[in-house]
Structure formats: C-alpha cells, structure tokens
Write an enzyme that holds these catalytic residues in place. Sequence first.
Site, PDB file in Angstrom:
ATOM      1  N   ASP A   1      -5.813  -4.574   0.794  1.00 24.90           N
ATOM      2  CA  ASP A   1      -6.863  -5.484   0.466  1.00 24.90           C
ATOM      3  C   ASP A   1      -7.406  -6.703   1.272  1.00 24.90           C
ATOM      4  OD1 ASP A   1      -5.499  -8.500  -0.705  1.00 24.90           O
ATOM      5  OD2 ASP A   1      -4.410  -6.999   0.146  1.00 24.90           O
TER       6      ASP A   1
ATOM      7  N   ASP B   1       1.161  -7.374  -1.833  1.00 27.70           N
ATOM      8  CA  ASP B   1       0.318  -8.449  -2.467  1.00 27.70           C
ATOM      9  C   ASP B   1      -1.181  -8.179  -2.423  1.00 27.70           C
ATOM     10  OD1 ASP B   1       2.509 -10.259  -3.214  1.00 27.70           O
ATOM     11  OD2 ASP B   1       2.794 -10.275  -1.081  1.00 27.70           O
TER      12      ASP B   1
ATOM     13  N   ASP C   1       0.266  -1.686   1.075  1.00 21.88           N
ATOM     14  CA  ASP C   1       0.331  -3.327   1.256  1.00 21.88           C
ATOM     15  C   ASP C   1       0.876  -3.611   0.144  1.00 21.88           C
ATOM     16  OD1 ASP C   1       0.259  -6.240   2.147  1.00 21.88           O
ATOM     17  OD2 ASP C   1      -1.586  -6.237   0.981  1.00 21.88           O
TER      18      ASP C   1
ATOM     19  N   SER D   1       3.483  -8.217   4.577  1.00 19.76           N
ATOM     20  CA  SER D   1       3.810  -9.347   5.768  1.00 19.76           C
ATOM     21  C   SER D   1       4.809 -10.268   5.060  1.00 19.76           C
ATOM     22  CB  SER D   1       2.471 -10.077   5.865  1.00 19.76           C
ATOM     23  OG  SER D   1       1.526  -9.203   6.556  1.00 19.76           O
TER      24      SER D   1
END
Length: 215
Positions: free
Chosen positions: A161, A13, A11, A106
């Site tokens: 996260d 961020d 991922d 995302s």
Amino acid sequence: MKIHAEALLFDNDGTLVSSLESVNRCWTRWAQEYGITAEDFARIELHGRPAVEIAADLLPADIVPEALARIEQLEVEDVPGGVVALPGTLALLDLLPADRWAVVTSATRRLAEARLGEVGIRPKMLIAADDITRGKPDPEPYLLAARDLGVDPARCVVFEDAPAGLQAGRAAGMTTVALATTHQAHELDADLVVKDLSALSVLVTAHGVEISVRG
C-alpha cells in the site's frame, strides 16, 4: 489482466490489516514524550519504513535504542481492539498453500506477530525488521523472502500500500500490486492498482498461483 506467480509476498499494515488509528495514537504519544513536532515528521518519509530508521532520522543516535523500545511497547499494548483485517484478506489467504506466501513487514517481529495474531493470521514465513539490515525502499526484505521460499524473485508478486514498499518490490525485480488503502491510486506506481485484496481472485494450480481482477 492475469498475473502468474510462484509466491505472493504481502506487506502487513495497510495491506493485510489496518492499524492506522492505533499507529496514529501511539506515534502521537511517542512524539509528545520525545519532543518531536509535526514539522519534524513532515520532513521525512514515514509510511512503510522501519521504526528504527524513522527514529534515527528524528533523534540523536544515543537516544534511538530507548526510543525504539518505547514505540514498540506502546504499539504492542495498543494491538487489542486496534487492528482489523482489511477487506478480502482472510478469504484470499485461506486459498493459499502455506509455502506459497509470506508477510514482509517493516514492523518488528514482536509487533507484527501481535497485529497478525489479533486477526487470526499466522504465516509460515514472516520477514520483519529484525531480519534485515536495510529496510524498504531497499529490496533486501523482499529478496530475503524470495530466497527463503526458494523462489526466483521474478516469479514473486509483491502486494503493498506504500510507495516505499512498491519501490522495494520493483528494485527486487518482482511484479507489484498496489492497494489504494492508505494512498490515492495516482500516488502508487505499480504493475496493477486495486482498491484492496477483495478486488482480486486467486487460483492455485500445480505450477503456481494465478491472480486476476474480479469482474
């Protein structure tokens, strides 16, 4: 604990970079412009989901395209000085062959490339919101990354996260590593939970990548 994998899927961020202050600034301004309250935000899942899904949960359908373009513009404009690499990120990525890892985010491709470029990360493969029909917690983004890398999902490790991202990784049949950068460790359901990427070491072999927790 050692984890063996053929591909590592990150991922962005909260995992590779922190843009939390920028995100808070931009979404606060966006909410004010569209008359969205804190109570509206509180009733939906936010972190780790595509902006288009968040906007669709909060606004009438006919306004969503305009609102989505607006939040993307605000966030892209806020990238300079608003994004930093999280501890361990650059050192770990420097050890990996370009075809052994991907970023699965995302965010839109435009925003993701801007944030990654701000800290000097240029992945060979990037799966963004533009590439999928169903965002996290659906497994589609991670399954797409595995397919494009030519790796069995069971041989991939997901680094996340957010609970939504970890759920997506599990649903894809992948090993999950949670980073307690934006959530408390007890909120994260994963095969391994660490504070951030600086807690991990990687060894690249002829057969893949070996991940272990630093002593």
